[in-house]
Structure formats: structure tokens, C-alpha cells
Design a protein around this motif. Structure first.
Motif, PDB file in Angstrom:
ATOM      1  N   SER A 137       0.821  -1.215   0.000  1.00  0.00           N
ATOM      2  CA  SER A 137       0.000   0.000   0.000  1.00  0.00           C
ATOM      3  C   SER A 137       0.855   1.264   0.000  1.00  0.00           C
ATOM      4  N   GLU A 138       2.175   1.109   0.058  1.00  0.00           N
ATOM      5  CA  GLU A 138       3.127   2.224   0.107  1.00  0.00           C
ATOM      6  C   GLU A 138       2.946   3.082   1.365  1.00  0.00           C
ATOM      7  N   SER A 139       2.412   2.478   2.422  1.00  0.00           N
ATOM      8  CA  SER A 139       2.254   3.228   3.674  1.00  0.00           C
ATOM      9  C   SER A 139       3.568   3.307   4.440  1.00  0.00           C
ATOM     10  N   HIS A 140       4.433   2.324   4.290  1.00  0.00           N
ATOM     11  CA  HIS A 140       5.714   2.305   4.982  1.00  0.00           C
ATOM     12  C   HIS A 140       6.814   1.867   4.012  1.00  0.00           C
ATOM     13  N   ALA A 141       8.017   2.267   4.346  1.00  0.00           N
ATOM     14  CA  ALA A 141       9.199   1.855   3.589  1.00  0.00           C
ATOM     15  C   ALA A 141      10.330   1.602   4.578  1.00  0.00           C
ATOM     16  N   SER A 147      23.526  -2.309  11.161  1.00  0.00           N
ATOM     17  CA  SER A 147      22.718  -3.307  11.884  1.00  0.00           C
ATOM     18  C   SER A 147      21.388  -2.726  12.335  1.00  0.00           C
ATOM     19  N   GLU A 148      20.923  -1.715  11.625  1.00  0.00           N
ATOM     20  CA  GLU A 148      19.694  -1.021  12.035  1.00  0.00           C
ATOM     21  C   GLU A 148      18.694  -1.008  10.887  1.00  0.00           C
ATOM     22  N   VAL A 149      17.462  -1.409  11.194  1.00  0.00           N
ATOM     23  CA  VAL A 149      16.368  -1.354  10.229  1.00  0.00           C
ATOM     24  C   VAL A 149      15.628  -0.034  10.443  1.00  0.00           C
ATOM     25  N   GLN A 150      15.660   0.827   9.423  1.00  0.00           N
ATOM     26  CA  GLN A 150      15.027   2.140   9.513  1.00  0.00           C
ATOM     27  C   GLN A 150      13.688   2.127   8.782  1.00  0.00           C
ATOM     28  N   VAL A 151      12.675   2.738   9.398  1.00  0.00           N
ATOM     29  CA  VAL A 151      11.314   2.753   8.854  1.00  0.00           C
ATOM     30  C   VAL A 151      10.937   4.195   8.521  1.00  0.00           C
ATOM     31  N   PHE A 152      10.326   4.375   7.342  1.00  0.00           N
ATOM     32  CA  PHE A 152       9.885   5.693   6.872  1.00  0.00           C
ATOM     33  C   PHE A 152       8.421   5.617   6.461  1.00  0.00           C
ATOM     34  N   ARG A 153       7.805   6.809   6.412  1.00  0.00           N
ATOM     35  CA  ARG A 153       6.464   6.949   5.828  1.00  0.00           C
ATOM     36  C   ARG A 153       6.629   7.690   4.496  1.00  0.00           C
ATOM     37  N   PRO A 154       6.424   7.008   3.358  1.00  0.00           N
ATOM     38  CA  PRO A 154       6.651   7.678   2.065  1.00  0.00           C
ATOM     39  C   PRO A 154       5.816   8.942   1.873  1.00  0.00           C
ATOM     40  N   TRP A 157       8.152  11.858   3.658  1.00  0.00           N
ATOM     41  CA  TRP A 157       9.587  11.636   3.578  1.00  0.00           C
ATOM     42  C   TRP A 157      10.359  12.695   4.352  1.00  0.00           C
ATOM     43  N   SER A 158       9.833  13.897   4.405  1.00  0.00           N
ATOM     44  CA  SER A 158      10.560  14.995   5.045  1.00  0.00           C
ATOM     45  C   SER A 158      10.727  14.796   6.546  1.00  0.00           C
ATOM     46  N   LYS A 159       9.890  13.978   7.159  1.00  0.00           N
ATOM     47  CA  LYS A 159      10.001  13.733   8.605  1.00  0.00           C
ATOM     48  C   LYS A 159      11.123  12.743   8.936  1.00  0.00           C
ATOM     49  N   GLY A 160      11.676  12.086   7.931  1.00  0.00           N
ATOM     50  CA  GLY A 160      12.779  11.167   8.164  1.00  0.00           C
ATOM     51  C   GLY A 160      12.330   9.869   8.802  1.00  0.00           C
ATOM     52  N   ILE A 161      13.189   9.327   9.671  1.00  0.00           N
ATOM     53  CA  ILE A 161      12.936   8.022  10.285  1.00  0.00           C
ATOM     54  C   ILE A 161      11.812   8.146  11.306  1.00  0.00           C
ATOM     55  N   VAL A 162      10.801   7.276  11.180  1.00  0.00           N
ATOM     56  CA  VAL A 162       9.679   7.274  12.120  1.00  0.00           C
ATOM     57  C   VAL A 162       9.775   6.110  13.099  1.00  0.00           C
TER      58      VAL A 162
END
Length: 699
Positions: A137-141, A147-154, A157-162
């Protein structure tokens, strides 16, 4: 929706780039202009709506149907492209370089397809695993950084890592499809600590993993989720195989459930590497190709229960068509390229296709056609694309010089015609097939083959085995040969239990323990005679001969005569008995015997005579006496090469050899083999040879 489906495919070569419409004409898509310079890559969006390619200075985005240009981005040196699942975002990657001012090079960038605006950029040095992974659904990326899994909201994008997840030693990550996405994180084995895989819920990363499993022998892994995102298969592999059975390391396959209610290792009943594995589109079963060649192919359900065994064969590739109705099993790479299709409903063979030199194989979205391609640099000759119908016929051929990339235009399963209950009939082949076959016939005719087909060249057979049936011991298991048997409870496939005795190391080599004269293996406690050593019998009688290399006689060798006559290598010294002198021999034979005597004496402790060892002695090696050695009372072995036969006996022996050769030629003639003129003349001279042999009056 089904009426809008087209069998479009794209290709990229050194000098060309194009879009080709599907059946029946396979013509170039109107309106698409191939660029004047070579393209570096191209990509379709997952829904097949968009198409983009990268040149050395620009990236262009098109609508796939109609080839309408949507965006042109001035981006130099782009080598990788990737669309988000719905085609909203385009990611680009270029090679990382060091900037002069010392700042970080943001070589991974994300653009909006609709506006062409750059939304965010990252530093990504490695090309492997550079893609940003999105939910459907392109809600998360997500992306893995160290060693870190970073999560974004497409959408932001300007808010960076959520959100983020720290997993020490993580080397790869895979985001599942489906409405409830999960994240599978693999940690490689390191410094004695076992490898592991952990599954987390994307929305609950801070909590405990929903499923995890630890194991050894896993330096890297390949992760495949099923279509629903409920289960994941993990293929592990080591860099080095400690058992020395494979060049490519050991492999293992594991199945885990995202809910955490099931996990196990997939147990395979044949030893060898895992070549390929694939999920069925129904997410309830998967296929595995495994084992030493001929490899075995097995179908499992979601609880790792075997459903069907497709038997052994030269295979290393398996793929389900998008509807899950047909299963393709093939052998590519260094294998012959034979593809076999099975009907999933009946599990019977539907068709077979020969596609040699294939380096790319892909199902069409409607599940009716198969694309095979020979790509460069894997192979630089006969590059091109072939389209086959699932029933077997070749329907289209496109030969392209230095072809680098090709693929079907993706499409949702719901937007393509439904696969019929019976195998659909093949359409009429395009004109390119007739032209290709005519060209192949001309090449075959020029090569001197018969009937325009490929020249049949079988395996080499020695003359004595020609015209006979191949023994089962020399056949492959899938060709009716004997099944693999490792014998003695050993699982080592190289034990040679099925190898004929002639080629197996079962007979001791000359001089080794257990080796006797005339092929007889004498047991422990017996004596063996070393060639060139004094006779054990002479030693027992007290007649020690010191003329060997270790005795005094070795120091008093006769000097060569002035008239050029050769001196004897082992001539007796003054005062030695005349009957102890060995027979005259050549220089080479004398040197050989001298070396043999030196070795024998050194083994006996350096004395000039060999001391016999009784059968019950503590010698570490069994001593076997050679009954065939003719040793006189003098203790000196006979000269090699002198058999003691008179001239008549030697001639009779040679005549018998000729008669034996004539008998072998007669046997070949009876089997229908063609003999040469010289061989026929040998048979005609049999009567003269027998007459001459009878005149010698030798049995």
C-alpha cells in the motif's frame, strides 16, 4: 480488464533499446524511439503501468502502453532504477564517490514520478541490497543501514525516520507482502555464535519477535516470502564446505510462520546442494530442486509434508506460472537447457522444450508463454529472445547482438485472461520463427549434417564396446542406471560403491601390503621379495654376498677399457667368486638394478645384505615372498629383460600373438563392424601363420 492486456516485453542491448508488443505480430511499440546512446538499465513498475530507462546523462519515465513520455530527469551516471509497488516513487542509485569537500555523497535518491521532485536522499555504498522496500500500500518503507532497520512513511519523507529496529549483526532484511506486513531479519554466523532469523511485526518493531530460529552453517541467506506474507522460506549457505563435498559450500532450507506457530528445517532425502526453490502463487505449497546431479525435485505443502516427487533429472531451476497451474522444471547454466512442464492438477507431464544456452527464463503474466533469452556477458554468441507456448512450440524469435536485459511487462493476475481448464492451443508462430528455422537448416547443411537437423554426437565409446548395450553401471540414475548407493553406511557420494572394480582402488598396488604374484593377495605373516635384493635363502645358508652397493665390492668397480668396450656396472671385485657375478646388462638396466639394491639395503639398516623377517615378527608391514622370482644359489636375481627363451620359442610366441589378434578381428567381423583393408589382409594370412607355427613343432 482482460481485453486491455498486452504481451509486451522490453529489451536492452549494446546498440539498441526497445519495447515490443505481443502476439500475433510482435512488432515494435509505436511511438517509442530508441535512444542514440547505450542505455545502462531499464525497469517496469510492479503494476506494469510505467517504464523507465537510464542513459549516461538522463533518466526518462514513460507510460508503458503507448510509450508516452512522462518525466525526464537530468541525472548523470545512474546505474540502477526501481519503482515503488504502485509507481508513485522512483529510486535511483549511482556509484558512491568521495567528494572533495569531504561531505557524504548521497548516491541513493527518491523522486516523485508525477512531479519529478527529489523527495529524500541517502548514502548507500554497496550495490547489493540497495533498494528501498515498500509495503504493497506504500504506507511504509524500510532500509537496512549497518545493523539497524530504519522505517519511513513515504507520504512524509521529510520527517525522516519514524521507527527503527536495532539487530546486532544483521546482514539482510526482507519485508513481506500482504495486508499485515512483517520484517524478516537475518543474522549471519560469526565467531562461533550461531546464525539466526527473527520475524517482527512492522507495526510492533519495539516488541519481541513473533518468530525466531537459530542454526549453524549459515554465512549468507536468501529470503522468500509467500504471496500472502504468512510464511517465509530461508535458504542458508556457507562460504566453504568443511566436508569437501562441494565447491559452493553447504546449504540448508528453513520454513517459518510469521505468526510464530510453526518453524522447522526442510528435511531433504538426497545429499547435495539446494539448487533452487520457489513458492506457489497460492501460498500453500513450494517446490525445491536439490541434490547432486541428477538433482531431485520435490513438492511440499505449507507444513513441509511431501506432496509429489518429480524424479531425478538434470535440473537446477523451478518456477510456477502466475496462476499456479503449471510448474516449470529446467536445467540451465552448464546444463543442457531442457525444460519440462507439469500440470499441477494432475501432476503429469504437459510438454517439454529444448532451450540450450538459456541464461534468463520468465513466465508471461497470463501464464501461457515462456520467455528464454541468451544474454551477454554470460554468452556473447547467439544472443537473442525466444518466446515459447506452454504446450511446447516456438512462437517468436528475436536475435539481438550483445543482448544485456529483457523482461515481460508485469500485470496483475486479475487483469489477465483466466487460465482455461485444459491446456490452451498454441497460436500461429510469427514470421521470425520460419526465418530462424531456415537459417538453422542452412547452417546445418553447411556443417554436413543430414536432414537439416543437428548432428547427433554421442558419448565416446572405445572400439571394443561399440555395438553393445551400455551397462547399467555406467548410466545415470534417471536413464535407467543403478541407483546411488553409498555402501557401508557411509553418506559420502564419492565412496564409489557402484564403480566397477576395474576403476576402483580395491587391488593393492605392487609393493603394498597384501600384494602378491600373479594378482594373488597373500595374507599377513608371509615374506615378500624386493627386486634386486639378495635371496633370503642364501642369507639363511650363511652365504652373504657383499657385492651390493653397501658392500666392499661396490667400491672396486672395473674401469672401462680403452678400446671403448662398455664396463659392467656390477662387475665382481678381485677375490670374489666367478659364479656370483651377475649377467652382463646395459647401462640403463645396470643403473636401475643398482638403485633397487641401494633402496633394499637402506631399508635393511644399511648393511650389504637383506635380513629376512619371520612371519611372526614385529615388522610393521607384511613380508610377502615373490614365488615368481627366479633366484639362483648365488643370491643374485636374474637380469631384467632376459627371459631365457631360444629363438624358436620366441618366434612361436610372436606367431601366437598374431593368431590371437586375428581371432579378435574375426569377432568384430561377426558383430558387423567394418574392418579396414589392412585388417582384412591380416585375416587372409592366418593359414600361412598356422603353417609356419606347425613347422616349428612347438606346442
Amino acid at each position: 480488464m482482460a481485453a486491455q492486456y498486452s504481451q509486451q516485453y522490453a529489451f536492452r542491448a549494446q546498440k539498441s533499446l526497445g519495447l515490443v508488443s505481443g502476439a500475433p505480430d510482435y512488432a515494435a511499440v509505436p511511438g517509442f524511439e530508441s535512444p542514440d546512446v547505450a542505455a545502462r538499465t531499464y525497469v517496469y513498475s510492479a503494476d506494469g503501468r510505467l517504464y523507465a530507462y537510464a542513459l549516461s546523462t538522463v533518466v526518462r519515465i514513460f507510460q508503458a502502453e503507448g510509450a508516452q513520455l512522462l518525466q525526464e530527469l537530468a541525472l548523470p551516471n545512474i546505474v540502477e532504477l526501481d519503482f515503488s509497488p504502485r509507481g508513485t516513487y522512483l529510486s535511483t542509485w549511482e556509484r558512491h564517490t568521495k567528494l572533495e569537500e569531504g561531505s557524504q555523497h548521497k548516491n541513493l535518491r527518491v523522486f516523485s514520478v508525477s512531479t519529478g521532485e527529489e523527495l529524500i536522499s541517502f548514502t548507500q555504498k554497496a550495490q547489493d541490497g540497495w533498494q528501498i522496500q515498500y509495503t504493497i500500500s506504500e504506507s511504509h518503507a524500510i532500509r537496512l543501514v549497518s545493523s539497524e532497520v530504519q522505517v519511513f512513511r513515504p507520504s512524509e519523507w521529510s520527517k525522516g525516520i519514524v521507527d527503527k529496529l536495532k539487530v546486532e549483526g544483521a546482514t539482510s532484511v526482507a519485508l513481506s507482502p500482504g495486508l499485515n506486513p512483517s520484517v524478516a531479519v537475518f543474522v549471519a554466523e560469526k565467531k562461533g555464535a550461531p546464525a539466526s532469523i527473527k520475524v517482527y511485526g512492522l507495526l510492533t518493531l519495539t516488541g519481541a519477535p513473533t518468530c525466531q530460529k537459530t542454526f549453524f552453517k549459515a554465512d549468507r541467506a536468501q529470503i522468500k516470502w509467500n504471496t500472502l506474507g504468512t510464511q517465509v522460506l530461508l535458504l542458508t549457505q556457507t562460504e566453504v564446505d568443511n566436508s569437501n563435498k562441494s565447491y559452493y559450500g553447504e546449504t540448508g532450507l528453513y520454513l517459518l510462520s510469521a505468526a510464530g506457530n510453526f518453524d522447522c528445517r526442510v528435511t531433504l532425502d538426497k545429499e547435495g546442494p539446494i539448487h533452487d526453490f520457489a513458492w506457489s502463487p497460492n501460498s500453500k505449497e513450494f517446490g525445491v530442486v536439490y541434490g547432486y546431479m541428477p538433482a531431485k525435485t520435490m513438492l511440499f505443502d505449507q507444513r513441509v509434508r511431501s506432496l509429489h516427487d518429480f524424479g531425478p533429472g538434470p535440473h537446477n531451476f523451478i518456477s510456477f506460472n502466475p496462476q499456479g497451474r503449471l510448474i516449470l522444471i529446467a536445467g540451465f547454466g552448464n546444463l543442457a537447457g531442457k525444460m519440462t512442464l507439469f500440470d499441477r492438477r494432475t501432476l503429469t507431464k504437459a510438454s517439454s522444450i529444448d532451450a540450450p544456452n538459456t541464461s534468463h527464463c520468465e513466465w508471461s503474466p497470463d501464464g501461457r508463454f515462456i520467455m528464454t533469452a541468451t544474454l551477454s556477458p554470460r554468452l556473447r554468441v547467439d544472443n537473442g529472445i525466444k518466446v515459447w507456448h506452454c504446450s511446447g512450440p516456438l512462437v517468436h524469435v528475436q536475435l539481438t547482438e550483445e543482448l544485456y536485459q529483457t523482461s515481460w511487462k508485469p500485470a496483475n493476475v486479475d487483469s489477465v485472461p483466466q487460465f482455461p481448464p485444459q491446456l490452451p492451443p498454441a497460436p500461429t508462430p510469427s514470421e521470425s520463427v520460419a526465418a530462424y528455422e531456415a537459417t538453422q537448416q542452412k547452417k546445418s547443411a553447411a556443417a554436413g549434417t543430414i536432414g537439416g537437423g543437428e548432428k547427433k554426437v554421442g558419448a565416446y565409446r572405445p572400439p571394443g564396446a561399440r555395438g553393445l548395450a551400455t551397462p547399467a553401471i555406467f548410466k545415470r540414475e534417471d536413464e535407467g542406471g543403478l541407483p546411488a548407493s553409498y555402501g557401508g553406511g557411509s553418506s559420502n557420494p564419492g565412496s564409489g560403491a557402484n564403480t566397477p572394480t576395474r576403476y576402483r582402488g580395491g587391488t593393492p598396488v605392487p609393493g603394498a601390503p597384501g600384494y602378491g604374484p600373479n594378482g594373488s593377495h597373500q595374507g599377513q605373516g608371509q615374506r615378500r621379495h624386493v627386486p634386486g635384493a639378495p635371496s633370503p635363502s642364501s642369507n639363511n645358508n650363511g652365504n652373504h654376498n657383499n657385492n651390493g652397493p653397501g658392500g666392499e665390492g661396490a667400491k672396486k668397480k672395473r674401469k672401462p677399457k680403452k678400446d671403448g668396450a662398455p664396463a659392467l656396472a656390477n662387475a665382481p671385485a678381485e677375490g670374489d667368486e666367478a659364479d656370483a657375478a651377475p649377467a652382463p646388462q646395459t647401462k640403463r638396466a645396470g643403473k636401475k638394478n643398482a638403485n633397487a639394491n641401494a633402496n633394499a639395503n637402506s631399508a635393511a639398516g644399511g648393511s650389504g645384505s637383506a635380513t629376512p623377517v619371520a612371519g611372526g615378527s614385529s615388522s610393521p608391514f607384511p613380508i610377502v615372498e615373490d614365488a615368481g622370482a627366479d633366484v639362483g644359489d648365488s643370491g643374485v636375481p636374474p637380469t631384467p629383460g632376459v627371459d631365457g627363451l631360444d629363438a624358436a620359442a620366441k618366434k612361436a610366441r610372436n606367431l601366437n600373438k598374431k593368431l590371437k589378434a586375428i581371432d579378435e578381428l574375426k569377432e568384430k567381423q561377426k558383430r558387423g563392424e567394418r574392418l579396414e583393408a589392412t585388417q582384412l589382409r591380416k585375416i587372409e594370412g592366418e593359414a600361412e601363420i598356422r603353417k609356419e607355427l606347425a613347422g616349428l613343432q612347438v606346442a
